[in-house]
Scaffold this motif. Structure first.
Motif, PDB file in Angstrom:
ATOM      1  N   ILE A  43      -7.359   6.164  -7.617  1.00  0.00           N
ATOM      2  CA  ILE A  43      -6.989   5.140  -6.633  1.00  0.00           C
ATOM      3  C   ILE A  43      -8.254   4.735  -5.884  1.00  0.00           C
ATOM      4  CG2 ILE A  43      -6.249   6.894  -4.941  1.00  0.00           C
ATOM      5  CD1 ILE A  43      -4.128   4.764  -4.009  1.00  0.00           C
ATOM      6  N   GLN A  83     -10.590  -0.043   2.047  1.00  0.00           N
ATOM      7  CA  GLN A  83     -10.928   0.253   3.437  1.00  0.00           C
ATOM      8  C   GLN A  83     -11.108   1.744   3.719  1.00  0.00           C
ATOM      9  OE1 GLN A  83      -9.090  -2.326   6.415  1.00  0.00           O
ATOM     10  NE2 GLN A  83      -7.837  -3.095   4.779  1.00  0.00           N
ATOM     11  N   MET A  85      -9.453   2.472  -2.612  1.00  0.00           N
ATOM     12  CA  MET A  85      -8.976   1.753  -1.431  1.00  0.00           C
ATOM     13  C   MET A  85     -10.159   1.049  -0.780  1.00  0.00           C
ATOM     14  SD  MET A  85      -6.255   4.272   0.288  1.00  0.00           S
ATOM     15  CE  MET A  85      -5.480   5.547  -0.659  1.00  0.00           C
ATOM     16  N   ASP A 120      -6.349  -0.820  -4.185  1.00  0.00           N
ATOM     17  CA  ASP A 120      -5.803  -1.377  -2.957  1.00  0.00           C
ATOM     18  C   ASP A 120      -6.883  -2.203  -2.255  1.00  0.00           C
ATOM     19  OD1 ASP A 120      -4.025  -1.853  -0.897  1.00  0.00           O
ATOM     20  OD2 ASP A 120      -4.578  -0.050   0.190  1.00  0.00           O
ATOM     21  N   THR A 148       0.826  -1.206   0.000  1.00  0.00           N
ATOM     22  CA  THR A 148       0.000   0.000   0.000  1.00  0.00           C
ATOM     23  C   THR A 148       0.861   1.258   0.000  1.00  0.00           C
ATOM     24  OG1 THR A 148      -1.710  -1.209   1.154  1.00  0.00           O
ATOM     25  CG2 THR A 148      -1.865   1.171   1.242  1.00  0.00           C
TER      26      THR A 148
END
Lengths: 324, 263
Positions: free
Chosen positions: A95, A99, A97, A175, A58
């Motif tokens: 991007i 979470q 992610m 990610d 990450t």
């Protein structure tokens, strides 16, 4: 020319050693997150980053996305230095992610999308086309007017993905996009990513703990551990390099079959839950195959490669042992 | 600029929808503001029973300044307060700044605009009306030049106030867990409610030069009461520019230091 090039990227974090018990300790502990990582990625590639927790995946992704500055090294993505955060660069990348939410918690998804339209200055026509396409592929018509705070994890992730593709990014960093999702949602997201990669020739870097994601989406895999690259190449070659063996499984329902299994000439064999399991070097599989097909019924025999998961954990365990 | 306005419009519209759902909370908040101003008026009355002026200012001038300072604070609260406060509470600590950093717009502005509180415009309107009332009651003659420069400096004051408060939360980039930074602003803005004349010289230097919070309300107010002075106008523009540049520099340093709490 490669769309992403990174040379000797390093990132160190510093943690204060000060504590209430050691009030005069002003020293700092150095934590190496990424160490001399170099990589080249071509346009349209879908590259999977694998590594255990804390391996630096990450952090590396965030450096390439321009979120954090590296301690050393250089990188160019689409000809730009990511951490200089030129608007031209930021307009062409995204991007996601798993979470973290980029969408506004209090806003309905459609309003967040509208805001992104303004932020990225997306022309009305292109915005509508992209939104319609994404909404259709991800089947998210019913959730567009829902506030993010009222959505399930799967719905939220669909919205996060949709938000990231509205401005037609050329490079996308993912990610762990399927973390915590059920099988159906994960499948929908994988299918969506595949379609975008195929139709729009976008370049993807994906980190995931789920090997299913990597196996289904990525032809090329980069394995990172302790901040260092330990493998970079096709997933198939990884299997050849770290698992130069085949696994032969034989159903052994009858006692007679188990006796025959015990009499086989191979050494690396065991019985587990009425199944005989043999690990054999690929070079010797031919000889073994003749023997077992002479002894057992073909429908009771399966020959496979070791699971990717098994290979990966083998690599990480070997590294751990080396460090000890 | 147009782009930021359109972004703010989307956020503001949704914030209004949200605020309409929490009317009870907003009503209680407005009551709190009302009680606050009534107590202040009673307090000022008690002071002015014992003295004809405060720092050379009459009762209505002092009340005007107090109310005008509150107006600035409420305008700031309605627009930027929560967004900027989130830097100290969430963005750095939890890594939420990531998504602001990757947008092709000015990160500082986007963060500031991200969480408006439209209901704060109600007390702001109330303070505005009260300030006009105080001005009329003060009996001072105000001409067009006074009004023009007052509006100019008031807008400058709001910008300067926002810059100064922004500066108070930026240490979060280095210190990370510093929730109380968000409350520094509410302590510091006490100074901007009273005439500069009541403060000792050292405080005046501190709050006109080192951290010019006094300038945000006092200079516009004094420009309304007295003939506009060029030196005040130059000072305000210059100090706003200097602190804006300072904010940009420390923000850039902060961004470089940002570690982005992991996912």
């Amino acid at each position: 020319m490669s769309i992403i090039t990174a040379s000797n990227i390093g990132k160190k974090f510093y943690k204060s050693k000060y504590s209430i018990l050691k009030p005069l300790n002003f020293g700092k502990e150095e934590i190496v997150a990424v160490k001399d990582l170099s990589i080249k990625i071509e346009e349209g590639e879908f590259v999977g980053f694998l590594g255990p927790n804390g391996a630096g995946k990450t952090t590396f992704l965030k450096i390439l996305a321009g979120i954090i500055h590296p301690t050393s090294g250089s990188a160019k993505v689409m000809g730009q230095v990511p951490w200089e955060r030129e608007y031209e660069y930021l307009s062409k990348m995204a991007i996601v992610m798993g979470q973290k939410n980029q969408l506004w918690w209090d806003l309905p998804a459609i309003d967040s999308f509208l805001m992104l339209k303004e932020i990225y200055s997306i022309p009305e026509k292109r915005y509508k086309e992209n939104l319609d396409q994404i909404v259709e592929v991800l089947s998210m018509q019913k959730i567009l007017t829902k506030r993010l705070r009222n959505m399930s994890l799967g719905e939220r992730m669909k919205c996060e993905l949709a938000a990231s593709f509205l401005h037609d990014p050329k490079v996308i960093f993912l990610d762990e996009p399927t973390i915590g999702l059920d099988v159906v949602s994960s499948q929908a997201i994988r299918a969506f990513l595949k379609k975008i990669n195929r139709d729009k020739k976008c370049t993807f870097i994906l980190t995931s703990h789920y090997l299913g994601d990597i196996e289904e989406l990525c032809e090329r895999v980069v394995i990172i551990n302790f901040g260092e690259k330990i493998y970079d190449g096709p997933l198939s070659k990884l299997k050849g390099k770290y698992a130069p063996e085949k696994i032969v499984k034989i159903r052994l329902d009858e006692l007679e079959q188990r006796k025959k299994f015990a009499a086989l000439s191979v050494v690396n064999k065991r019985i587990q839950e009425k199944r005989g399991i043999i690990r054999v070097d690929k070079g010797q599989i031919g000889k073994l195959a003749r023997e077992i097909f002479d002894t057992f019924l073909p429908e009771d025999i399966t020959i496979t490669d070791p699971d990717t998961e098994e290979i990966i954990s083998k690599i990480f365990n070997e590294q751990k042992n080396d460090l000890r | 600029m147009k782009k930021y306005w359109r972004i703010f419009k989307v956020l503001f519209r949704n914030a209004i929808i949200r605020d309409l759902k929490i009317r009870g909370m907003i009503a209680s908040w407005l009551l709190f503001e009302l009680v606050g101003i009534i107590v202040t008026i009673v307090f000022f009355r008690a002071i002015f029973v014992n003295t004809p002026s405060l720092g050379g200012w009459s009762f209505y001038q002092v009340l005007f300044l107090y109310v005008f300072a509150e107006f600035i604070v409420q305008i700031y609260s309605a627009t930027f307060k929560v967004g900027i406060r989130n830097i100290a509470t969430n963005h750095i600590k939890k890594g939420d700044l990531d998504f602001y950093l990757i947008k092709p717009v000015d990160t500082m502005s986007l963060v500031a605009l991200s969480n408006p509180r439209p209901y704060k415009l109600i007390p702001a309107t109330f303070y505005f009306v009260l300030s006009v009332y105080c001005l009329i009651q003060s009996g001072l003659s105000v001409n067009l030049a006074n009004v023009f420069w007052f509006i100019f400096l008031a807008l400058d004051g709001i910008v300067l106030y926002t810059i100064l408060i922004y500066l108070t939360v930026i240490p979060a980039f280095w210190l990370v867990r510093v929730w109380s930074l968000k409350d520094i602003a509410s302590r510091i803005n006490q100074f901007m409610r009273y005439p500069a004349g009541i403060f000792p010289r050292s405080l005046k230097i501190a709050f006109f030069i080192a951290f010019p919070i006094l300038a945000t309300s006092y200079i516009p107010a004094v420009t309304l009461f007295e003939p506009p002075k060029l030196i005040y106008i130059i000072y305000m523009v210059l100090v706003t520019f200097v602190f804006y540049v300072l904010l940009l520099v420390v923000w850039k340093l902060g961004e470089k230091h940002y570690a982005s709490a992991s996912s």
